[in-house]
Design a protein around this motif. Structure first.
Motif, PDB file in Angstrom:
ATOM      1  N   VAL A 121       0.818  -1.207   0.000  1.00  0.00           N
ATOM      2  CA  VAL A 121       0.000   0.000   0.000  1.00  0.00           C
ATOM      3  C   VAL A 121       0.856   1.263   0.000  1.00  0.00           C
ATOM      4  CG1 VAL A 121      -0.227   0.255   2.507  1.00  0.00           C
ATOM      5  CG2 VAL A 121      -2.100   0.990   1.003  1.00  0.00           C
ATOM      6  N   ARG A 122       2.136   1.143   0.375  1.00  0.00           N
ATOM      7  CA  ARG A 122       3.052   2.278   0.361  1.00  0.00           C
ATOM      8  C   ARG A 122       4.035   2.216  -0.803  1.00  0.00           C
ATOM      9  NH1 ARG A 122       4.905   2.666   6.776  1.00  0.00           N
ATOM     10  NH2 ARG A 122       2.803   2.526   7.668  1.00  0.00           N
ATOM     11  N   SER A 123       3.956   1.182  -1.593  1.00  0.00           N
ATOM     12  CA  SER A 123       5.012   0.907  -2.565  1.00  0.00           C
ATOM     13  C   SER A 123       5.139   1.965  -3.649  1.00  0.00           C
ATOM     14  CB  SER A 123       4.781  -0.458  -3.217  1.00  0.00           C
ATOM     15  OG  SER A 123       3.524  -0.484  -3.896  1.00  0.00           O
ATOM     16  N   HIS A 124       4.089   2.742  -3.899  1.00  0.00           N
ATOM     17  CA  HIS A 124       4.134   3.751  -4.952  1.00  0.00           C
ATOM     18  C   HIS A 124       4.832   5.028  -4.514  1.00  0.00           C
ATOM     19  CE1 HIS A 124       0.704   4.768  -2.436  1.00  0.00           C
ATOM     20  NE2 HIS A 124       0.836   6.018  -2.855  1.00  0.00           N
ATOM     21  N   ASP A 125       5.054   5.187  -3.207  1.00  0.00           N
ATOM     22  CA  ASP A 125       5.598   6.429  -2.645  1.00  0.00           C
ATOM     23  C   ASP A 125       7.032   6.198  -2.186  1.00  0.00           C
ATOM     24  OD1 ASP A 125       6.176   8.790  -1.369  1.00  0.00           O
ATOM     25  OD2 ASP A 125       4.530   8.685   0.078  1.00  0.00           O
ATOM     26  N   VAL A 126       7.990   6.690  -2.947  1.00  0.00           N
ATOM     27  CA  VAL A 126       9.398   6.425  -2.643  1.00  0.00           C
ATOM     28  C   VAL A 126       9.808   7.004  -1.299  1.00  0.00           C
ATOM     29  CG1 VAL A 126      10.339   8.485  -3.778  1.00  0.00           C
ATOM     30  CG2 VAL A 126      11.702   6.392  -3.683  1.00  0.00           C
ATOM     31  N   GLU A 127       9.146   8.040  -0.837  1.00  0.00           N
ATOM     32  CA  GLU A 127       9.523   8.632   0.446  1.00  0.00           C
ATOM     33  C   GLU A 127       9.272   7.686   1.612  1.00  0.00           C
ATOM     34  OE1 GLU A 127      11.300  11.289   0.888  1.00  0.00           O
ATOM     35  OE2 GLU A 127      11.354  11.521  -1.289  1.00  0.00           O
ATOM     36  N   THR A 128       8.350   6.755   1.467  1.00  0.00           N
ATOM     37  CA  THR A 128       8.088   5.807   2.553  1.00  0.00           C
ATOM     38  C   THR A 128       9.196   4.767   2.692  1.00  0.00           C
ATOM     39  OG1 THR A 128       6.844   4.217   1.185  1.00  0.00           O
ATOM     40  CG2 THR A 128       5.608   6.068   2.134  1.00  0.00           C
ATOM     41  N   TYR A 129      10.081   4.680   1.703  1.00  0.00           N
ATOM     42  CA  TYR A 129      11.213   3.755   1.762  1.00  0.00           C
ATOM     43  C   TYR A 129      12.366   4.350   2.576  1.00  0.00           C
ATOM     44  CZ  TYR A 129       9.132   1.376  -2.355  1.00  0.00           C
ATOM     45  OH  TYR A 129       8.313   0.715  -3.242  1.00  0.00           O
ATOM     46  N   ARG A 130      12.363   5.660   2.720  1.00  0.00           N
ATOM     47  CA  ARG A 130      13.478   6.361   3.345  1.00  0.00           C
ATOM     48  C   ARG A 130      13.137   6.732   4.778  1.00  0.00           C
ATOM     49  NH1 ARG A 130      13.194   9.830  -1.833  1.00  0.00           N
ATOM     50  NH2 ARG A 130      14.692   8.876  -3.250  1.00  0.00           N
ATOM     51  N   PRO A 131      14.078   6.607   5.720  1.00  0.00           N
ATOM     52  CA  PRO A 131      15.445   6.086   5.575  1.00  0.00           C
ATOM     53  C   PRO A 131      15.545   4.580   5.815  1.00  0.00           C
ATOM     54  CG  PRO A 131      15.172   6.922   7.783  1.00  0.00           C
ATOM     55  CD  PRO A 131      13.831   7.110   7.086  1.00  0.00           C
ATOM     56  N   TYR A 132      14.403   3.910   5.884  1.00  0.00           N
ATOM     57  CA  TYR A 132      14.360   2.547   6.412  1.00  0.00           C
ATOM     58  C   TYR A 132      15.078   1.537   5.515  1.00  0.00           C
ATOM     59  CZ  TYR A 132      10.748   5.325   8.557  1.00  0.00           C
ATOM     60  OH  TYR A 132      10.076   6.351   9.172  1.00  0.00           O
ATOM     61  N   ALA A 133      14.937   1.691   4.196  1.00  0.00           N
ATOM     62  CA  ALA A 133      15.640   0.771   3.300  1.00  0.00           C
ATOM     63  C   ALA A 133      17.146   0.893   3.480  1.00  0.00           C
ATOM     64  CB  ALA A 133      15.245   1.050   1.855  1.00  0.00           C
ATOM     65  N   ALA A 134      17.634   2.137   3.616  1.00  0.00           N
ATOM     66  CA  ALA A 134      19.075   2.343   3.803  1.00  0.00           C
ATOM     67  C   ALA A 134      19.537   1.815   5.156  1.00  0.00           C
ATOM     68  CB  ALA A 134      19.406   3.826   3.674  1.00  0.00           C
ATOM     69  N   GLN A 135      18.709   1.949   6.188  1.00  0.00           N
ATOM     70  CA  GLN A 135      19.068   1.416   7.501  1.00  0.00           C
ATOM     71  C   GLN A 135      19.194  -0.101   7.451  1.00  0.00           C
ATOM     72  OE1 GLN A 135      15.798   3.048   9.738  1.00  0.00           O
ATOM     73  NE2 GLN A 135      16.929   4.901  10.313  1.00  0.00           N
ATOM     74  N   LEU A 136      18.267  -0.751   6.777  1.00  0.00           N
ATOM     75  CA  LEU A 136      18.353  -2.204   6.632  1.00  0.00           C
ATOM     76  C   LEU A 136      19.564  -2.603   5.800  1.00  0.00           C
ATOM     77  CD1 LEU A 136      14.579  -3.032   6.070  1.00  0.00           C
ATOM     78  CD2 LEU A 136      15.984  -3.823   7.980  1.00  0.00           C
ATOM     79  N   ALA A 137      19.815  -1.867   4.729  1.00  0.00           N
ATOM     80  CA  ALA A 137      20.958  -2.183   3.881  1.00  0.00           C
ATOM     81  C   ALA A 137      22.257  -2.094   4.663  1.00  0.00           C
ATOM     82  CB  ALA A 137      20.991  -1.245   2.674  1.00  0.00           C
TER      83      ALA A 137
END
Length: 650
Positions: A121-137
């Motif tokens: 449901v959040r996949s279309h909004d790139v801002e919802t990936y930040r900063p969490y994707a980078a923290q996981l990476a």
């Protein structure tokens, strides 16, 4: 084109056994592959990997798969759990349902891939990936540096999903399947680029299949849900989503709609895409098809998966191959000296701690590297933290180990954490910032280009261009965006060995070799949980060294857990492999000089020689840097005579 497709489908009808594996398709490489993958996600991850085991088995390969999934979980939740574990390893919120944290899962296997994904449901909004994707990476690369990071591109909802109608009314979120697909496609590509990751393009495959002239889903129109009777459903042929279904609530049948999750066909399509990406092998003709899936439609889905997996330069295509080794036409030993400021204009100066670049006449930021292409390479790189020691570099090259020494912040000692550290971890925070260039300490304010890690990366990038014969590129990953820390030996002497050990607690490395160290007897960071397993820490000191007589080293060795892999061994009276121990000492004659004792465990004028004039500790250094880490000694108890408390804090 249509005739070619029909030929394939007819061929598939005669060769694919329903619900069973009938063998792999012909391959140019018949050798079985074993792929190890850790997935972090939610029900969409479960959907897309439902049939991955069966498809893999049908192809004659092997899959090791561990899943960390929570239904309805976004990237934010997974990142929060991982960060909670970093702060407090007893925090129950950090653990998944099977009692394992992300960090523990990362250490449980030598993963080839680790995947992440966003909540649909959040996949279309790139801002919802930040900063969490980078923290996981960051955590994934710290605990599993050998693994390739993948982002699982999820799919858009079915075209008749009720959410699209609600979005039109609320003006929030995408209002059509196409808008959702385009949004999530852009978001996943953007995040993959930011993380230097690759994609598993399941969303692309769903979109291709849904828009196929023959096999695409067409929403049912003009039906009255109130007139339907159980088990009758609206027409939903070739749907990849669960769609309409009957629910039983308190004995009453009600018609429900799930346009989000994948049904059997969608799960099969997703698994075919994953198989293509992970094994770099076509799913077309794979011998496994679920029992209830139409064979002609299954063959179509295989072709769609193959098409999706072949488009886009960021799509994963199998386990990354080791960089091709360049054969040196003139094998020799190469040596380099270069200024950090020369190869990276971003470097700065910190006069307050004596960390400066110097001048052309008197450079203070020299870095060193060497490799001997006449020697069979071990695929390891030693990063030296201390003033240059040519004798060690020469020996590493003789062992087949590449070597670099970086200019990093080490002049802070004696200036910061004075007159004594503010707490039991203050020096450790300074050391970690010096090593990483990241903000761990309030007393040191470095920028990332001035951390030892980034300076090492920049030096390797320079060496890869300057000396391709040396095959330096093997120590870089993801297009040179990060180091392959699993191939790197962190090592140093005294102050440098202490920083090497602190960094290895934070970042998994191949091994740590600590010569006359580590110190920090007034600190407790040595007992922190470690990204690098304890059996990979090695220490060597002289018994007249003030760090040994003052119980600095024995304390650190025990706090690092080295006693679990063998007793303290005297190298003067023992031969290699020194009982497979990690804790080595010597009482070699240094004229009773504690200062000389301190420097004796590194090659140089202070190091004693044997009766034929060779440095006495040559066998010891070879052992420290080349002994197999899995060969360990017998565990011993901690030494009650080693003073553990040197400083008390309020």
């Amino acid at each position: 084109m249509f005739r070619a497709r029909m030929f394939f489908w007819l061929f598939a009808l005669t060769t694919i056994g329903i619900g069973e594996s009938v063998g792999a398709d012909p391959k140019t490489d018949d050798s079985p592959k074993h792929v190890r993958i850790l997935t972090i996600g939610n029900s969409f991850t479960n959907n897309a990997t439902r049939y991955l085991d069966e498809i893999t088995e049908a192809a004659g390969h092997k899959l090791t798969h561990k899943s960390l999934t929570i239904g309805g979980s976004p990237l934010e939740l997974h990142a929060a759990k991982a960060i909670a574990f970093e702060k407090d390893r007893s925090d129950r919120s950090a653990f998944y349902s099977k009692g394992e944290s992300l960090q523990q899962a990362l250490q449980s296997e030598d993963w080839d891939f680790v995947t992440i994904q966003q909540l649909s449901v959040r996949s279309h909004d790139v801002e919802t990936y930040r900063p969490y994707a980078a923290q996981l990476a960051d955590i994934i690369h710290r605990y599993a540096p050998q693994a390739k990071l993948l982002v699982h591109q999820t799919w858009a909802y079915r075209s008749d999903d009720p959410r699209f109608r609600r979005s039109r009314k609320s003006n929030g979120g995408p209002t059509t399947q196409q808008a959702m697909y385009e949004g999530l496609s852009d978001a996943y590509r953007t995040i993959a680029a930011e993380l230097s990751a690759s994609r598993i393009p399941v969303g692309d495959a769903f979109w291709i299949a849904d828009n196929d002239p023959k096999f695409g889903y067409r929403a049912a129109e003009d039906f009255d849900a109130g007139k339907l009777e159980y088990p009758e459903l609206p027409a939903q042929t070739h749907s990849l989503h669960t769609g309409y279904r009957w629910n039983n609530r308190d004995g009453k049948r009600t018609l429900g709609m799930d346009g989000h999750h994948a049904n059997l066909a969608g799960e099969y399509l997703g698994a075919c895409v994953w198989f293509e990406g992970l094994f770099a092998e076509s799913a077309v003709g794979n011998g496994y098809v679920p029992e209830k899936l139409d064979r002609e439609y299954a063959a179509f889905l295989q072709t769609v998966a193959h098409k999706a997996a072949q488009q886009g330069g960021d799509v994963v295509r199998g386990i990354p191959a080791e960089p091709k080794m360049v054969k040196d036409p003139s094998p020799q030993r190469y040596q380099f000296r270069v200024r950090a400021s020369e190869i990276d204009s971003r470097t700065g100066e910190y006069p307050a701690i004596g960390f400066v670049s110097g001048t052309d006449e008197k450079p203070a930021d020299l870095e060193f590297a060497s490799v001997d292409t006449r020697v069979a390479p071990k695929g390891k790189l030693a990063i030296w933290l201390m003033g240059h020691n040519g004798g060690l570099f020469e020996r590493w090259n003789e062992y087949g180990i590449h070597a670099i020494g970086v200019s990093y912040a080490r002049g802070w000692f004696g200036k910061l954490a004075q007159p004594q550290p503010s707490d039991a971890y203050a020096r450790g925070r300074i050391r970690l910032e010096a090593a990483t260039g990241l903000d761990f300490s309030d007393e040191l304010d470095l920028l990332p280009p001035d951390g030892a890690a980034e300076r090492a990366r920049q030096l390797l990038l320079w060496l890869s261009k300057e000396n391709p014969q040396g095959n330096w590129q093997q120590f870089l990953a993801d297009g040179g965006s990060r180091l392959r820390w699993d191939k790197i030996i962190m090592t140093g002497a005294s102050h440098g060995s202490t920083t090497a050990a602190r960094f290895a607690k934070h970042q998994r490395v191949d091994r740590v070799v600590m010569l006359c160290g580590p110190r920090d007897q007034d600190q407790d960071w040595q007992s922190l949980p470690s990204a690098t397993p304890a059996n990979r820490f090695f220490g060597f000191t002289h018994v007249l060294d003030g760090g040994w007589t003052g119980d600095h080293y024995c304390r650190s060795w025990e706090m690092l857990g080295m006693n679990a892999f063998g007793p303290i061994v005297d190298v003067d009276s023992t031969t290699p492999p020194y009982e497979n121990s990690r804790s080595l000492i010597t009482a070699a004659d240094v004229g009773g000089d504690a200062g000389r004792a301190h420097g004796s465990v590194t090659p140089g004028r202070s190091s004693p020689k044997n009766e034929v004039g060779k440095l006495k500790f040559d066998p010891v250094w070879r052992y420290l840097y080349t002994h197999p880490v899995d060969e360990v000694g017998v565990a011993t108890e901690e030494d009650p005579g080693c003073k553990r408390v040197h400083v008390k804090y309020d």
